[in-house]
Enzyme design. Structure first.
Site, PDB file in Angstrom:
ATOM      1  N   ASN A   1       0.699  -1.199   0.088  1.00  0.00           N
ATOM      2  CA  ASN A   1       0.066  -0.066  -0.013  1.00  0.00           C
ATOM      3  C   ASN A   1       0.763   1.159  -0.106  1.00  0.00           C
ATOM      4  O   ASN A   1       1.555   1.549  -0.983  1.00  0.00           O
ATOM      5  CB  ASN A   1      -1.014  -0.026   1.078  1.00  0.00           C
ATOM      6  CG  ASN A   1      -1.635   1.128   1.544  1.00  0.00           C
ATOM      7  OD1 ASN A   1      -2.457   1.598   0.324  1.00  0.00           O
ATOM      8  ND2 ASN A   1      -1.806   1.994   2.550  1.00  0.00           N
ATOM      9  N   GLU A   2       1.037   1.975   0.966  1.00  0.00           N
ATOM     10  CA  GLU A   2       1.855   3.067   1.105  1.00  0.00           C
ATOM     11  C   GLU A   2       3.134   2.701   1.627  1.00  0.00           C
ATOM     12  O   GLU A   2       3.756   2.994   2.722  1.00  0.00           O
ATOM     13  CB  GLU A   2       1.291   4.393   2.008  1.00  0.00           C
ATOM     14  CG  GLU A   2       0.261   4.866   1.402  1.00  0.00           C
ATOM     15  CD  GLU A   2      -0.468   6.163   2.311  1.00  0.00           C
ATOM     16  OE1 GLU A   2      -0.216   6.102   3.388  1.00  0.00           O
ATOM     17  OE2 GLU A   2      -1.243   7.112   1.711  1.00  0.00           O
TER      18      GLU A   2
END
Ligand code: AHR
Length: 681
Positions: free
Chosen positions: A390-391
């Site tokens: 994800n991030e």
């Protein structure tokens, strides 16, 4: 119909006054080149981002009404109140099985994924003597006259206990009840259900179970679902919330997040394989949003995984969206523990990804294809996209991604991988990753921007200069923040929505580069949110779309198939896109299925603006088009449960000049317009 007629009368008056105005001073011309589309718009262009944040899954789209049904929260009786005038020491005990026992009965012993259950011991109990009451997630929304399905896993140790099940309103009056008499007494675990209808509605209801008789009974997985789930599926999703998504016709659903994919630490990462099969075997874990924000604590927030990957895939199939699962890449949230899986131990993570593709796509003769079929879905889901991380950021991400990329692309060359560019749309972290990912020929680079409305206006041309070849962009998470990121004061106001609408003209114009986009987060429970702004707000019975929702929906429903060039005429610098001059932002698309030109125009100023849109390269234009208008004079206007459609689209017919093949119109102040005009090329 009547409304449309009234609107068209109004529209004609408006246009009459516009043409008087334009007599005095001709409106600036905007040219739309219909003859030569400049790029394809991907069917996946506008999608949704789903994460179990703000009670989006448990307490949200997952229609289970009982909180902590399995007694696996850190405090085993959180959400429950044990009561009664004959309470004695030890009449309600939390048991924790250490290993699956051999004492299986007709149903296999539950696994140790769900070790706790409750043992009830009573003697001659009757009403009022001993009860357990569940408060629901934020109360229970009860609809009048609806069927409710109560179920429980039980094991009779001795005696003949009956369960009386009452739905209560906020004043503790009974508004529906049933009786469950355990049918099996062989000391095995059994699931049994009783259904009953409610007699009245309630926003903050409860469920009380009181025990009658003498005996010892073990209970677990105490559950209550309404009848009216999405597609009537037992144990399914909240239909009103899913309908809001279906109405958008999203091109994709990204799931299950968000930071939830990474987990606070690796133990708490999202593991899709643990979300399949009987719900009683899906191991509950804490939800990272439980404790992420000290200013918005949610001590009762856990992930039951009652909604798992099969259900998410099924949802995508139901609403015609491409599934876009995001998997952990061997890194926990870098804002939290930043734990890493050592490179020589990454294989199980990569294998999870390979197995997921097999689960989604492979024939039922394969291991994971068979798992899918055994779960009731032999037909493949045709997964085309997969996110790795994800991030996540830094060289640690790049080296892990490279391993995934090699393994996945070798085996599934057409699969499109979504890769992280970190947390922000600029800065060192972004520049490093953007450069690396392009060198690695990443299919899609996931960009996130939680920024103020001005940023969105200033960045309407962000993608005009992106390379047309190579990696494409997935604008995977973004939302205009009326205050600042993670501020509790952020509002889903019209200013934010309008700035997003303006920015999105730039995404559409650059569909050659931007292949996917989704606002984030998607859902928020009014009594249980951690993060704002959010696209759709709910309480226990109601749901409303924000102005931002209507912007997203208008883009999605008016996607078109090709980008058309839309440039300003000689009044300004020639052949420039309309991207902020005079506070106007516009883009144009062609819909080859309907032979329509679709214009999207955001006017962020407080002044009406006359423009003539000249359609070049067409033989004929229809005498009327459709204008769908979203507007409000007040930038701080918001929707609410009480006024759910304050800022919502209104449709009207608009006249088109067939002779000049042009549309002259006054763009309303602080408005977003979508116009569809039938055209013959
Ligand atoms: O959308 C809320 C959060 O914002 C997501 O979980 C995360 O990816 C981002 O930081």
């Amino acid at each position: 119909m009547l409304q449309i007629k009234r609107c068209s009368l109004l529209a004609s008056l408006l246009f009459a006054s516009t043409s008087l105005l334009t007599h005095a001073q001709p409106a600036p011309v905007v040219r739309v080149n219909v003859a030569q589309p400049v790029a394809d718009i991907q069917p996946t262009m506008w999608g949704v981002f789903f994460e179990d944040i703000n009670f989006g899954a448990d307490g949200g789209i997952y229609a289970e009404m009982v909180k902590n049904r399995s007694f696996e929260f850190f405090k085993p009786l959180m959400g429950w109140k044990v009561d009664g005038k004959k309470r004695t020491e030890g009449d309600v005990l939390i048991q924790n099985r250490q290993t699956p026992s051999a004492n299986a009965g007709t149903q296999p012993e539950k696994s140790t994924n769900n070790p706790r259950y409750v043992r009830i011991t009573t003697s001659n109990a009757s009403q009022g003597d001993l009860s357990m009451t569940n408060e629901g997630f934020k109360g229970m929304g009860i609809k009048p006259g609806l069927r409710y399905d109560f179920s429980v896993l039980y094991r009779v140790q001795s005696g003949n206990l009956k369960l009386h099940v009452d739905l209560l309103n906020a004043k503790d009056d009974v508004v529906g009840s049933g009786v469950l008499i355990p049918e099996q007494s062989d000391k095995g675990w059994h699931k049994q259900q009783v259904s009953f209808k409610s007699t009245a509605g309630e926003q903050k209801g409860k469920l009380r179970i009181w025990f009658e008789g003498t005996g010892v009974l073990d209970v677990d997985m105490i559950s209550l679902f309404p009848e009216d789930t999405w597609k009537g599926r037992p144990g399914g999703m909240r239909a009103d919330m899913i309908q809001m998504l279906a109405d958008m016709k999203p091109g994709f659903v990204r799931f299950p997040g968000g930071c939830i994919v990474e987990g606070h630490d690796l133990d708490q990462r999202y593991q899709w394989k643990k979300t399949l099969g009987p719900v009683e075997d899906r191991q509950l874990i804490i939800n990272r949003w439980n404790f992420e924000f000290a200013h918005r604590p949610a001590p009762d927030y856990f992930q039951s995984f009652g909604l798992g990957f099969l259900e998410y895939f099924q949802l995508c199939e139901d609403i015609g969206a491409e599934p876009l699962p995001i998997l952990n890449c061997g890194m926990a949230c870098q804002f939290n523990t930043a734990e890493l899986v050592p490179m020589d131990q990454l294989d199980p993570y990569v294998q999870d990804a390979i197995d997921l593709i097999e689960f989604a796509n492979a024939d039922v003769s394969t291991k994971w294809g068979k798992v899918r079929a055994d779960l009731g879905h032999p037909k493949p889901f045709n997964l085309k996209f997969l996110g790795v991380g994800n991030e996540n950021w830094g060289p640690q991400y790049v080296e892990r991604l490279a391993v995934f990329q090699k393994a996945l692309k070798d085996k599934y060359p057409t699969l499109r991988l979504v890769c992280s560019s970190g947390t922000d749309p600029n800065g060192e972290r972004f520049d490093f990753l953007n450069g690396k990912l392009r060198e690695m020929k990443a299919d899609l680079i996931d960009e996130h921007y939680y920024r103020r409305p001005e940023w969105f206006l200033q960045n309407a041309r962000r993608y005009d200069t992106y390379p047309r070849n190579g990696s494409k962009v997935f604008a995977g998470e973004w939302a205009a923040q009326s205050d600042k990121t993670v501020s509790v004061d952020n509002k889903n106001n019209w200013q934010c929505a309008l700035s997003e609408a303006a920015f999105m003209t730039g995404l559409e114009r650059n569909a050659a580069v931007v292949n996917m986009a989704s606002y984030a987060p998607l859902f928020a429970h009014a009594d249980g949110w951690q993060w704002t702004p959010d696209l759709i707000w709910v309480d226990n019975l109601r749901v409303y779309g924000t102005p931002n929702y209507y912007v997203q929906k208008l883009y999605s429903l008016n996607k078109g198939t090709n980008v058309l060039s839309l440039t300003q005429g000689p009044v300004w610098k020639d052949n420039e896109p309309l991207a902020g001059q005079d506070s106007l932002y516009a883009s144009a698309a062609w819909d080859k299925a309907t032979n329509e030109v679709i214009l999207k125009i955001a006017n962020v100023s407080d002044k009406a603006q006359a423009r003539t849109f000249q359609f070049d390269g067409v033989k004929k234009v229809a005498a009327n088009g459709t204008l769908t208008l979203l507007k409000n004079e007040a930038l701080d206007a918001v929707n609410s449960f009480e006024n759910a459609t304050k800022v919502s689209p209104v449709e009207q017919r608009i006249p088109v000049d067939v002779k000049k093949k042009a549309l002259s119109m006054t763009v309303a102040p602080r408005s977003f317009s979508v116009i569809r005009i039938n055209v013959q090329k």
